[in-house]
Scaffold this motif. Sequence first.
Motif, short mmCIF file in Angstrom:
data_model
loop_
_atom_site.label_atom_id
_atom_site.label_comp_id
_atom_site.label_asym_id
_atom_site.label_seq_id
_atom_site.Cartn_x
_atom_site.Cartn_y
_atom_site.Cartn_z
N ALA A 1 -6.53 -0.42 -0.96
CA ALA A 1 -6.73 0.11 0.39
C ALA A 1 -7.73 -0.77 1.14
O ALA A 1 -7.54 -1.08 2.33
N ALA A 2 -8.79 -1.21 0.45
CA ALA A 2 -9.83 -1.99 1.11
C ALA A 2 -9.36 -3.41 1.45
O ALA A 2 -9.87 -4.03 2.38
N ALA A 3 -8.38 -3.91 0.71
CA ALA A 3 -7.91 -5.28 0.94
C ALA A 3 -7.24 -5.42 2.30
O ALA A 3 -7.23 -6.50 2.90
N GLY A 4 -6.66 -4.33 2.81
CA GLY A 4 -6.04 -4.37 4.13
C GLY A 4 -4.61 -4.88 4.09
O GLY A 4 -4.19 -5.55 3.12
N ALA A 5 -3.87 -4.57 5.16
CA ALA A 5 -2.44 -4.87 5.20
C ALA A 5 -2.16 -6.37 5.19
O ALA A 5 -1.15 -6.82 4.65
N GLU A 6 -3.04 -7.15 5.78
CA GLU A 6 -2.77 -8.59 5.85
C GLU A 6 -2.71 -9.22 4.46
O GLU A 6 -1.85 -10.07 4.18
N ALA A 7 -3.61 -8.81 3.59
CA ALA A 7 -3.62 -9.36 2.24
C ALA A 7 -2.63 -8.63 1.32
O ALA A 7 -1.84 -9.25 0.61
N ALA A 8 -2.67 -7.30 1.34
CA ALA A 8 -1.90 -6.53 0.36
C ALA A 8 -0.48 -6.23 0.82
O ALA A 8 0.42 -6.03 -0.01
N GLY A 9 -0.27 -6.20 2.14
CA GLY A 9 1.03 -5.77 2.67
C GLY A 9 0.92 -4.32 3.13
O GLY A 9 0.20 -3.52 2.52
N GLU A 10 1.65 -4.01 4.22
CA GLU A 10 1.51 -2.68 4.83
C GLU A 10 1.92 -1.56 3.89
O GLU A 10 1.27 -0.53 3.80
N ARG A 11 3.04 -1.78 3.17
CA ARG A 11 3.56 -0.73 2.29
C ARG A 11 2.56 -0.37 1.20
O ARG A 11 2.32 0.78 0.88
N GLU A 12 1.92 -1.42 0.62
CA GLU A 12 0.94 -1.21 -0.45
C GLU A 12 -0.26 -0.42 0.06
O GLU A 12 -0.73 0.51 -0.61
N VAL A 13 -0.76 -0.81 1.24
CA VAL A 13 -1.95 -0.15 1.76
C VAL A 13 -1.64 1.31 2.11
O VAL A 13 -2.42 2.22 1.78
N ALA A 14 -0.47 1.53 2.73
CA ALA A 14 -0.10 2.90 3.10
C ALA A 14 0.04 3.76 1.85
O ALA A 14 -0.46 4.90 1.80
N SER A 15 0.67 3.21 0.82
CA SER A 15 0.87 3.98 -0.42
C SER A 15 -0.48 4.28 -1.09
O SER A 15 -0.72 5.39 -1.58
N ALA A 16 -1.38 3.27 -1.09
CA ALA A 16 -2.70 3.48 -1.70
C ALA A 16 -3.48 4.55 -0.94
O ALA A 16 -4.08 5.44 -1.54
N ARG A 17 -3.44 4.46 0.41
CA ARG A 17 -4.19 5.45 1.21
C ARG A 17 -3.65 6.85 0.99
O ARG A 17 -4.41 7.81 0.85
N ARG A 18 -2.31 6.96 0.94
CA ARG A 18 -1.70 8.28 0.71
C ARG A 18 -2.19 8.87 -0.61
O ARG A 18 -2.62 10.02 -0.69
N ALA A 19 -2.16 8.04 -1.66
CA ALA A 19 -2.55 8.54 -3.00
C ALA A 19 -4.04 8.89 -3.03
O ALA A 19 -4.44 9.88 -3.66
N LEU A 20 -4.86 8.09 -2.35
CA LEU A 20 -6.30 8.36 -2.35
C LEU A 20 -6.61 9.63 -1.56
O LEU A 20 -7.45 10.44 -1.98
#
Length: 302
Positions: A203-222
């Motif tokens: 989540a902290a890495a941000g969409a630019e590094a991790a990709g939007e789908r990864e960040v959204a999924s991480a935020r949802r789970a957190l």
Amino acid sequence: MSGPSLAGRLALVTGASRGLGEAVARRFWEAGASLLLVSRREADVRRVAESLPPRSGQTATGAGVDLSQSDISPADRLLPVLDGFGRPLDILVNNAGVQGPIGPLSSAGPTWAGWVETIRVNLLAPARLIADLAPRMADGGVIINVAGGGATGPRPNFSAYAASKTAIVRLTECVAEELRGRRIRVLALAPGVLPTAMLREVAAAGAEAAGEREVASARRALEANDATALDRAARCAVWMASDAAAGITGRLISAVWDPWPTLGDRAGEIGQSDLYTLRRIVPRDRGLDWGDPVDSGTATRS
Ligand SMILES: NC(=O)c1ccc[n+]([C@@H]2O[C@H](COP(=O)([O-])OP(=O)(O)OC[C@H]3O[C@@H](n4cnc5c(N)ncnc54)[C@H](OP(=O)(O)O)[C@@H]3O)[C@@H](O)[C@H]2O)c1
């Protein structure tokens, strides 16, 4: 206590200071196992060990080992502690892991040192622990290697993590065959998305590094912070380590997507198949006839 029993067994769990490792330690303890808990910070694993409710005939302790130091055998530190339990090791859980650098491999983002450290902690350390501890394990023991996202499909921006987790699944398959004669079962566990420190990094890495789908999924789970996700994966580890999974070895089992509580009934069928393994898919597997292999006359299928 209900559920599979680990009574009288001795288990070593790496990465047990928090997250999934701590959840596995708590469920193993409840199932009757004695425990050696490992992470970098000895004080943290000792705190987990000391927080377990007293149970007759069981003991738990912690040891601090940095598993990124792959040139030093972790067993040098762990064998004397294991000797203190006065019985052979029954269960090894290779759970400690790091997320590693997040971002495209070819960008300036991921540092090479971070890439190497990820392979060291997530792959070399488990391999080294198996190499050094399996000879000291009880026949009929169990090794559980924790896999993760990217093991069964591409995971862009997480190349070190995904490569390490794919490799640990193949390592599981190889070592399962090597240890079959001693009835030591070796399984890989896909625990699912868990609200832990590892996900906070995504989540902290941000969409630019991790990709939007990864960040959204991480935020949802957190945000959901679903403790049952951790407990489901921990209960799956208990099942793997117990006689309920007898006969099942060399497989990658998902705590989320597989009907693991009943898979013991299908051990024979699973053993005769390539179910729950990593394999190459060819057109034939998808019902496509794309012609005969080239020069297959003298080739052997691998
Ligand atoms: N979270 C998820 O969504 C998810 C999904 C799939 C798979 N997994 C896998 O599940 C396992 C546990 O992850 P988690 O989510 O519980 O992560 P976590 O909360 O970050 O815990 C990681 C554990 O590994 C230990 N560790 C890290 N580096 C170490 C080193 N160099 N030497 C020794 N111990 C080390 C940490 O302890 P210290 O920092 O004290 O050393 C900690 O106990 C990992 O293998 C991970 O890849 C997680």
